[in-house]
Design an enzyme around this catalytic site. Structure first.
Site, PDB file in Angstrom:
ATOM      1  N   GLY A 266       0.785  -1.226   0.000  1.00  0.00           N
ATOM      2  CA  GLY A 266       0.000   0.000   0.000  1.00  0.00           C
ATOM      3  C   GLY A 266       0.812   1.269   0.000  1.00  0.00           C
ATOM      4  N   GLU A 308       4.876  -6.319   0.771  1.00  0.00           N
ATOM      5  CA  GLU A 308       4.242  -6.634  -0.513  1.00  0.00           C
ATOM      6  C   GLU A 308       3.983  -5.378  -1.343  1.00  0.00           C
ATOM      7  OE1 GLU A 308       0.702  -8.570   0.762  1.00  0.00           O
ATOM      8  OE2 GLU A 308       1.689 -10.452   1.265  1.00  0.00           O
ATOM      9  N   PRO A 309       4.989  -4.719  -1.879  1.00  0.00           N
ATOM     10  CA  PRO A 309       4.747  -3.545  -2.729  1.00  0.00           C
ATOM     11  C   PRO A 309       4.257  -3.954  -4.113  1.00  0.00           C
ATOM     12  CG  PRO A 309       7.079  -4.064  -2.698  1.00  0.00           C
ATOM     13  CD  PRO A 309       6.421  -5.025  -1.735  1.00  0.00           C
ATOM     14  N   GLY A 310       3.354  -3.182  -4.656  1.00  0.00           N
ATOM     15  CA  GLY A 310       2.881  -3.407  -6.021  1.00  0.00           C
ATOM     16  C   GLY A 310       2.907  -2.118  -6.805  1.00  0.00           C
ATOM     17  N   ARG A 347      -9.737   4.010 -12.807  1.00  0.00           N
ATOM     18  CA  ARG A 347      -9.412   4.576 -11.503  1.00  0.00           C
ATOM     19  C   ARG A 347      -9.974   5.994 -11.283  1.00  0.00           C
ATOM     20  NH1 ARG A 347      -4.707   5.629 -10.158  1.00  0.00           N
ATOM     21  NH2 ARG A 347      -4.964   5.139  -7.957  1.00  0.00           N
ATOM     22  N   TYR A 351     -12.111   6.246  -7.983  1.00  0.00           N
ATOM     23  CA  TYR A 351     -11.492   6.884  -6.823  1.00  0.00           C
ATOM     24  C   TYR A 351     -11.277   8.384  -6.971  1.00  0.00           C
ATOM     25  CZ  TYR A 351      -9.988   1.981  -6.402  1.00  0.00           C
ATOM     26  OH  TYR A 351      -9.944   0.615  -6.369  1.00  0.00           O
ATOM     27  N   CYS A 378     -19.472   5.736 -23.312  1.00  0.00           N
ATOM     28  CA  CYS A 378     -20.795   6.344 -23.143  1.00  0.00           C
ATOM     29  C   CYS A 378     -21.149   6.483 -21.669  1.00  0.00           C
ATOM     30  CB  CYS A 378     -21.834   5.495 -23.864  1.00  0.00           C
ATOM     31  SG  CYS A 378     -21.606   5.480 -25.655  1.00  0.00           S
ATOM     32  N   GLU A 379     -20.356   7.227 -20.947  1.00  0.00           N
ATOM     33  CA  GLU A 379     -20.580   7.549 -19.542  1.00  0.00           C
ATOM     34  C   GLU A 379     -20.105   8.979 -19.306  1.00  0.00           C
ATOM     35  OE1 GLU A 379     -21.824   5.693 -17.098  1.00  0.00           O
ATOM     36  OE2 GLU A 379     -22.014   3.795 -18.184  1.00  0.00           O
TER      37      GLU A 379
END
Length: 451
Positions: A266, A308-310, A347, A351, A378-379
């Site tokens: 995170g 656990e980096p991503g 994203r 978010y 179409c949004e």
């Protein structure tokens, strides 16, 4: 090795500021060229767009590897696992394996892609709040190193699935009651969300006691993941203190000293110049010292630390390239519509994340103007970058580059409007090579077997 297309330019490290502050969130290999172009990994972005079409994602292999090494420097005695959910393909699995990282997966799909690529399964951890029977079967069949138990019901299901005479190493995911993360939807350390077992209500300790009674399960440690986009080290230090307290309680009540502690990932990154990012080089020593001090006070041996980096590994290594299709001025707003959108990057819609897109491929003398970079779907919420600063003469046909696009873009991509997912291209040492091809109409047709 091919001769780089760009010569006489120095490659800065990920922590070295660039000459142009606007490039501070770009890969360290980024170099300005003539006519407003940029080169990443020694390859001009206009060349990538011309050769592979748009939209297209590129990954700077050297940047990925440099960030892997930065984690080893910050956590020299820890096991570092790359969080595959951020982005996974066969080349990515190969790169992190070569850099001495393990892998953190959350589905049979991620697991099998990695193992069939040659990734050692004993260096893989499987987690997830709702693992399917197929996920667990694949993990046991392939010999995954650790399975993280996330709910009480999973204990019996997993114990029954382990073959007679076998023993599977497991961890327990603990929710330590700490709120951290860049958005409410990505905070996972509190008691009011779906992940983990609560420390405060005793659920975690109850699960630990049940696992210790299962002869086919070997409890080797605790797992804790607070959330995503965390830019301060303080929540991690608080979480370590609570996890050490639980380790001591397990020792005192069950006579078991657990040898591993997984503090998740995170780690936050900057998406726009000037935004905060978690200082990994500073966090490493502080986290290790907090763990050592807490264990000394509790009379515990220091467990093996796992992280656990991503996003922090792959996010800043990625660039998304789009072609402008239309420019529309409505009242006081300018909409710059491009040939991608929420199907390749959901994203912003999920978010509200903000980016710093940049015109590349031509030099503009027009003053900057605020624009909304909108997708083609179409949004009304299909917006890739709101309040972006772009040249006032932006026009159809222009090429726009969006930095920090390596994480949670294509891994969360969809088939909305049947547009097809973009390709992924790796760049390094002046060469570009295709990692994932563009999803074609033929691919979409072949999946539809309804007639």
């Amino acid at each position: 090795m091919a001769t780089p297309l760009i010569t006489g330019t120095a490659h800065r490290t990920p922590h070295t500021p660039p000459a142009d502050p606007a490039l501070s969130v770009w890969p360290a290999s980024t170099v300005p060229l003539d006519h407003g172009d940029l080169a990443v990994g020694g390859v001009p972005l206009t060349e990538i767009a011309d050769r592979f079409g748009t939209p297209v994602y590129l990954l700077d292999e050297t940047e990925v590897r440099a960030r892997c090494r930065a984690y080893h420097d910050a956590f020299p005695e820890a096991a570092v696992l790359y969080a595959a959910k951020a982005f996974l393909c066969r080349a990515m699995a190969h790169w992190v394996a070569e850099e001495g990282m393990g892998l953190d997966v959350c589905s049979a799909g991620e697991l099998e892609l990695a193992v069939t690529t040659g990734f050692p399964p004993e260096h893989i951890v499987l987690h997830g709040n709702a693992k399917s029977p197929y996920d667990l079967q694949a993990a046991l069949r392939l010999g995954v190193g650790r399975i993280v138990i996330d709910s009480p019901s999973e204990i019996a299901r997993l114990a029954v699935a382990v073959p007679e005479g076998g023993r599977q190493k497991v961890m327990v995911r603990v929710a330590p009651g700490i709120a951290a993360g860049g958005h409410a939807k990505i905070r996972t350390g509190t008691d009011d969300q779906k992940f983990g077992l609560s420390l405060t209500d005793g659920s975690a300790h109850h699960a630990i006691a049940r696992i210790l009674d299962q002869p086919r399960l070997e409890l080797v440690g605790l797992h804790c993941h607070l959330g995503s986009q965390i830019t301060s080290g303080k929540p991690y230090l608080a979480a370590v203190r609570r996890m050490v307290g639980l380790l001591a309680r397990v020792r005192d009540q069950h006579g078991v000293t657990l040898p591993e502690l997984d503090m998740g990932g995170g780690h936050g990154i900057a998406y726009r110049p000037g935004e905060p990012a978690l200082d990994i080089a500073a966090l490493g020593p502080r986290l290790r010292a907090e763990l050592a001090d807490g264990c000394a006070a509790a009379g515990l041996p220091v467990p093996r630390l796992i992280i656990e980096p991503g996003r922090a590994v792959v996010g800043p290594a990625g660039i998304a390239l789009y072609r402008v299709l239309a420019v529309k001025r409505t009242g006081h707003r300018t909409f710059v519509a491009v040939d991608g959108g929420m199907s390749d990057n959901p994203r912003p819609a999920l978010y509200g994340v903000r980016y710093a897109p940049r015109l590349v491929g031509r030099t503009s003398t027009a003053p900057p103007a605020t624009a909304t970079v909108a997708g083609r779907h179409c949004e009304a919420g299909d917006v890739l970058a709101g309040e972006a600063e772009l040249p006032g003469d932006i026009r159809p046909g222009d090429l726009i580059a969006v930095p920090v696009a390596g994480a949670y873009h294509l891994s969360m991509a969809s088939g909305y409007n049947l547009v097809g997912r973009p390709p992924v291209v790796a760049v390094a040492d002046g060469r570009a090579r295709l990692l994932i091809r563009r999803e074609s109409l033929d691919d979409i047709r072949r999946r539809d077997v309804g007639l």
